[in-house]
Design a protein around this motif. Structure first.
Motif, mmCIF file in Angstrom:
data_model
loop_
_atom_site.group_PDB
_atom_site.id
_atom_site.type_symbol
_atom_site.label_atom_id
_atom_site.label_comp_id
_atom_site.label_asym_id
_atom_site.label_seq_id
_atom_site.Cartn_x
_atom_site.Cartn_y
_atom_site.Cartn_z
ATOM 1 N N SER A 159 39.543 84.629 -2.308
ATOM 2 C CA SER A 159 39.416 84.352 -0.874
ATOM 3 C C SER A 159 39.353 82.850 -0.605
ATOM 4 C CB SER A 159 38.161 85.046 -0.342
ATOM 5 O OG SER A 159 38.001 84.824 1.022
ATOM 6 N N ARG A 189 42.801 81.178 -1.045
ATOM 7 C CA ARG A 189 43.667 81.394 0.122
ATOM 8 C C ARG A 189 43.359 80.379 1.220
ATOM 9 N NH1 ARG A 189 42.731 86.778 -0.975
ATOM 10 N NH2 ARG A 189 41.169 86.980 0.652
ATOM 11 N N GLN A 190 42.074 80.142 1.490
ATOM 12 C CA GLN A 190 41.696 79.175 2.520
ATOM 13 C C GLN A 190 42.055 77.746 2.101
ATOM 14 O OE1 GLN A 190 40.576 79.658 5.659
ATOM 15 N NE2 GLN A 190 40.952 81.816 5.260
ATOM 16 N N LEU A 216 44.566 76.848 0.180
ATOM 17 C CA LEU A 216 46.013 76.682 0.342
ATOM 18 C C LEU A 216 46.387 76.445 1.792
ATOM 19 C CD1 LEU A 216 47.334 79.377 -2.146
ATOM 20 C CD2 LEU A 216 47.219 76.900 -2.470
ATOM 21 N N TRP A 217 45.713 77.163 2.711
ATOM 22 C CA TRP A 217 45.949 76.919 4.136
ATOM 23 C C TRP A 217 45.540 75.495 4.513
ATOM 24 C CZ3 TRP A 217 42.123 75.685 7.668
ATOM 25 C CH2 TRP A 217 42.555 75.549 8.987
ATOM 26 N N ALA A 218 44.375 75.054 4.031
ATOM 27 C CA ALA A 218 43.889 73.714 4.360
ATOM 28 C C ALA A 218 44.816 72.645 3.791
ATOM 29 C CB ALA A 218 42.462 73.517 3.830
ATOM 30 N N SER A 274 48.021 72.935 3.246
ATOM 31 C CA SER A 274 49.223 72.946 4.083
ATOM 32 C C SER A 274 48.994 72.175 5.383
ATOM 33 C CB SER A 274 49.614 74.394 4.386
ATOM 34 O OG SER A 274 50.684 74.441 5.284
ATOM 35 N N LEU A 275 47.850 72.414 6.015
ATOM 36 C CA LEU A 275 47.525 71.710 7.255
ATOM 37 C C LEU A 275 47.398 70.207 7.016
ATOM 38 C CD1 LEU A 275 46.681 71.813 10.273
ATOM 39 C CD2 LEU A 275 44.327 72.070 9.460
ATOM 40 N N GLN A 303 50.683 68.438 6.531
ATOM 41 C CA GLN A 303 51.405 68.241 7.783
ATOM 42 C C GLN A 303 50.811 67.101 8.608
ATOM 43 O OE1 GLN A 303 51.719 71.933 9.940
ATOM 44 N NE2 GLN A 303 52.442 73.029 8.129
#
Length: 147
Positions: A40, A43-44, A46-48, A50-51, A54
């Motif tokens: 879990s 997953r968070q 990887l999102w962070a 990516s953000l 960017q």
């Protein structure tokens, strides 16, 4: 009884993302519960990442601290098979992320006494709760009580 997943993602020492929730499945062992929590958290992360890529062209490796060596070993592919074959396949993606050449995420062992996210998964005494509350960043006494 279902275990509780808890983690905190820090950016420059400030909480950015955190989670505290019961796991969807009943774990057969503490190592399995920690492995599911690592999944879990990854997953968070990887999102962070990516953000942050960017917004700021972020390129650093993220270190995830865990206080469970068997879960760390399973995630890194050191052991498993018979002991972990009953874990839902969706949690095993963490092995691919850790083995990836991009080196986005690295696991590191941290003793339980120093685990910041413990206050998200356990009931703490007043002094321990205050200690972690202050470390996480809320230094005033706006929040009182236990988690």
């Amino acid at each position: 009884m279902k275990s509780r997943t808890g983690f905190i993602l820090l950016i420059n020492g400030c909480p950015f993302v955190w989670e505290s929730k019961k796991q969807a499945v009943v774990a057969q062992s503490s190592a399995e519960a920690e492995y599911i929590a690592l999944s879990s958290c990854v997953r968070q992360v990887l999102w962070a990442i990516s953000l942050l890529k960017q917004l700021f062209n972020y390129e650093s490796v993220v270190v995830i601290y865990t206080d469970n060596l068997p879960a760390k070993n399973v995630a890194e592919g050191s052991n498993g098979s018979k002991l972990t074959r009953h874990i839902y396949i969706k949690h095993h993606f963490i092995k691919e992320i850790l083995a990836d050449d991009e080196n986005l995420v690295r696991l590191q062992y941290c003793e339980s006494a120093n685990m910041m996210a413990d206050f998200l998964t356990k009931t703490l005494t007043g002094s321990n709760f205050t200690k972690w509350k202050n470390i996480v960043g809320n230094k005033n006494d706006q929040f009182k009580g236990s988690v």
